[in-house]
Motif scaffolding. Structure first.
Motif, mmCIF file in Angstrom:
data_model
loop_
_atom_site.group_PDB
_atom_site.id
_atom_site.type_symbol
_atom_site.label_atom_id
_atom_site.label_comp_id
_atom_site.label_asym_id
_atom_site.label_seq_id
_atom_site.Cartn_x
_atom_site.Cartn_y
_atom_site.Cartn_z
ATOM 1 N N LEU A 108 4.130 1.757 -8.407
ATOM 2 C CA LEU A 108 5.442 0.720 -8.537
ATOM 3 C C LEU A 108 5.783 0.613 -7.152
ATOM 4 O O LEU A 108 6.302 -0.371 -6.604
ATOM 5 C CB LEU A 108 6.183 1.177 -9.352
ATOM 6 C CG LEU A 108 5.723 1.284 -10.819
ATOM 7 C CD1 LEU A 108 7.198 1.442 -11.666
ATOM 8 C CD2 LEU A 108 5.177 -0.114 -11.279
ATOM 9 N N HIS A 109 5.676 1.608 -6.189
ATOM 10 C CA HIS A 109 6.034 1.296 -4.925
ATOM 11 C C HIS A 109 5.158 0.492 -4.131
ATOM 12 O O HIS A 109 5.619 -0.448 -3.419
ATOM 13 C CB HIS A 109 5.789 2.758 -4.046
ATOM 14 C CG HIS A 109 6.684 3.789 -4.552
ATOM 15 N ND1 HIS A 109 6.973 5.126 -4.036
ATOM 16 C CD2 HIS A 109 7.732 3.643 -5.500
ATOM 17 C CE1 HIS A 109 7.808 5.843 -4.886
ATOM 18 N NE2 HIS A 109 8.239 5.072 -5.484
ATOM 19 N N ALA A 110 3.917 0.602 -4.429
ATOM 20 C CA ALA A 110 2.886 -0.586 -3.690
ATOM 21 C C ALA A 110 3.316 -1.829 -4.168
ATOM 22 O O ALA A 110 3.167 -2.829 -3.330
ATOM 23 C CB ALA A 110 1.642 -0.346 -3.854
ATOM 24 N N TYR A 117 0.795 -1.207 0.010
ATOM 25 C CA TYR A 117 0.089 -0.159 0.068
ATOM 26 C C TYR A 117 1.014 1.230 0.076
ATOM 27 O O TYR A 117 1.947 1.152 0.879
ATOM 28 C CB TYR A 117 -0.766 -0.077 1.034
ATOM 29 C CG TYR A 117 -1.802 1.399 1.295
ATOM 30 C CD1 TYR A 117 -2.987 1.458 0.695
ATOM 31 C CD2 TYR A 117 -1.194 2.149 2.407
ATOM 32 C CE1 TYR A 117 -3.501 2.647 1.019
ATOM 33 C CE2 TYR A 117 -2.130 3.405 2.621
ATOM 34 C CZ TYR A 117 -3.224 3.620 1.907
ATOM 35 O OH TYR A 117 -3.960 4.662 2.028
ATOM 36 N N ASP A 118 0.725 2.280 -0.755
ATOM 37 C CA ASP A 118 1.441 3.633 -0.726
ATOM 38 C C ASP A 118 0.484 4.502 -0.905
ATOM 39 O O ASP A 118 -0.771 4.533 -1.754
ATOM 40 C CB ASP A 118 2.217 3.357 -1.676
ATOM 41 C CG ASP A 118 3.415 4.301 -1.555
ATOM 42 O OD1 ASP A 118 3.515 4.913 -0.248
ATOM 43 O OD2 ASP A 118 4.150 5.020 -2.573
ATOM 44 N N VAL A 119 0.893 5.734 -0.631
ATOM 45 C CA VAL A 119 0.061 7.174 -0.958
ATOM 46 C C VAL A 119 1.469 8.230 -1.323
ATOM 47 O O VAL A 119 2.298 8.100 -0.436
ATOM 48 C CB VAL A 119 -0.595 7.518 0.331
ATOM 49 C CG1 VAL A 119 -1.117 8.911 0.050
ATOM 50 C CG2 VAL A 119 -1.804 6.379 0.809
ATOM 51 N N HIS A 120 0.787 8.927 -2.338
ATOM 52 C CA HIS A 120 1.691 10.272 -2.245
ATOM 53 C C HIS A 120 0.751 11.409 -2.809
ATOM 54 O O HIS A 120 -0.251 11.148 -3.088
ATOM 55 C CB HIS A 120 2.631 9.989 -3.595
ATOM 56 C CG HIS A 120 3.832 9.268 -3.286
ATOM 57 N ND1 HIS A 120 4.996 9.922 -2.954
ATOM 58 C CD2 HIS A 120 3.971 7.926 -3.168
ATOM 59 C CE1 HIS A 120 5.890 8.781 -2.693
ATOM 60 N NE2 HIS A 120 5.422 7.380 -2.925
ATOM 61 N N SER A 121 1.146 12.338 -1.958
ATOM 62 C CA SER A 121 0.230 13.600 -2.229
ATOM 63 C C SER A 121 0.665 14.444 -3.503
ATOM 64 O O SER A 121 1.724 14.504 -4.006
ATOM 65 C CB SER A 121 0.742 14.614 -0.781
ATOM 66 O OG SER A 121 1.832 14.982 -0.724
#
Ligand code: MG
Length: 419
Positions: free
Chosen positions: A302-304, A268-272
């Motif tokens: 790709l990070h997730a 799981y990943d989030v970017h603002s």
């Protein structure tokens, strides 16, 4: 490497249990002979055969594994060449948590002197009991063979694991002319391990060295020369000695293990968002009113996915392997992280069977780019496109995604490892 220093610790050998028969309670040490250069199996520039992998695992590691996992073995010593210390270290590291594994001792110029170095190291550590001497290049030894050898040692001070000769045996001259048919009755071919009462074989080796005899091809021959009674125990046709490059190729093909240790990992990943003109999702650049804020290219998908693969391996996470404090990853294309995760799967002899990514965003629209994203991920991971899912949803205007403050991604990866 501790080189020629004592590697055995006598205090950790189990003390004899008065209830058990004497032999059953005796400590069992193992000297693995691994000092040779094995030139017949080598091609130019290759490591000696005992350090070469078979189906992904170095031969010596396989051999050590068989002994350290045997319930009666108390000490395992490898006689190695000091030239191979760098090759030996990673194998030694792998067994660092196993108290039975005593590490390496520097062997000699001949097989016989290497065995003696191993025996002397055990003697310096005060070892007494039974010793099994085994060639590193026989990694397919089973516990059943070890058990037969130890069982036979209850009635003899020297035992050679052997196979009865089943083929008819001819003797031929140098031109290949058959001179005789040798009756095969009573003929055995010697394998290893060969088992001995420790004091008896140590003494035999010391006497052979003192007599300048260094031409014995196995330890049973040293024992015979010293006048010990040697008995046979039944070996195993699978307990082959890897000798030629062809042996390695054949065993690689035979041992291609089923990849049935199947794992699923999640990420799981989030970017603002921050001011900008494009986002990068699944390695695809998409024009947008904002960009994603991050140390690398901020490819949240790709990070997730990288974390999903690392999760399947139980091997940390992206932040551990690529700390955001490390300037090398500033502005990096996130495929670097994904390729690193793939390399970790490959290093364990596994493969990625499938991956699935869900993007959660109000904008930009993912649909028009979905096939390009699948193709890009498939390309990075070396997969066919049918093994890559990319999906997208809005967040129904709820929460930070709903307020268009950023993009979230969830990924799963299915990884197949050798069982
Ligand atoms: Mg990230």
């Amino acid at each position: 490497m501790p080189a020629s220093e004592p590697i055995a610790n006598p205090s950790s050998s189990p003390s004899p249990d008065p209830v058990m028969p004497a032999n059953a309670a005796r400590p069992v040490a193992v000297v693995i002979v691994a000092a040779g250069s094995g030139s017949r199996a080598m091609r130019a520039g290759e490591a000696p055969k005992q350090y070469r992998p078979v189906a992904g695992v170095p031969v010596l590691e396989r051999t050590v594994s068989v002994f350290v996992s045997h319930p009666r073995v108390t000490d395992v010593v490898c006689a190695i060449s000091s030239e191979h210390a760098g090759l030996f270290q990673p194998i030694a590291d792998r067994f660092a948590g196993r108290p039975v594994f005593r590490g390496g001792v520097t062997g000699g110029a001949t097989r016989q002197s290497s065995v003696r170095a191993g025996l002397e190291a055990l003697a310096r550590a005060g070892f007494d009991g039974h010793v099994l001497i085994h060639d590193a290049a026989r990694p397919f030894l089973t516990h059943a063979v070890i058990d037969r050898c130890l069982e036979r040692l209850t009635e003899a001070s020297a035992v050679v694991v052997s196979l009865p000769v089943v083929d008819t045996v001819k003797r031929a001259d140098a031109d290949g002319r058959v001179e005789a048919t040798i009756p095969r009755q009573g003929l055995w071919t010697a394998q290893t391990p060969q088992g001995f009462r420790f004091g008896a074989i140590l003494e035999a080796h010391r006497r052979a060295a003192a007599a300048d005899r260094d031409d014995f091809t196995d330890d049973a021959a040293v024992a015979e020369w010293a006048g010990l009674e040697v008995r046979v125990a039944l070996g195993d046709p699978a307990n082959i000695k890897l000798t030629t490059a062809e042996d390695f190729e054949r065993m690689n093909a035979t041992l291609a293990r089923p990849l049935d240790d199947i794992r699923v990992g999640t990420g799981y990943d989030v970017h603002s968002f921050e001011p900008g003109d494009h986002v990068t999702l699944c390695g695809v650049k998409i024009a947008h009113t904002h960009k994603l804020n991050g140390h690398s290219d901020a490819d949240v998908a790709l990070h997730a996915l990288t974390d999903a693969i690392l999760g399947a391996l139980g091997d940390g996470d992206i932040g551990q392997h690529f700390p955001p404090t490390d300037m090398r990853w500033r502005g990096a294309a996130s495929e670097v992280f994904l390729k690193d995760a793939l390399a970790r799967v490959t290093a364990r002899g596994g493969l990625i069977a499938h991956c699935d990514i869900s993007l959660i965003a109000e904008a930009p629209k993912v649909g028009p780019h979905r096939e390009a994203m699948r193709a890009r991920v498939a390309d990075i991971l070396g997969l066919t496109i049918d093994r890559v899912g990319v999906k997208a949803t809005t967040n129904e205007k709820l929460g930070f995604v709903g307020r268009k403050e950023g993009i979230a991604a969830i990924a799963t990866a299915t990884v197949r490892l050798p069982s």
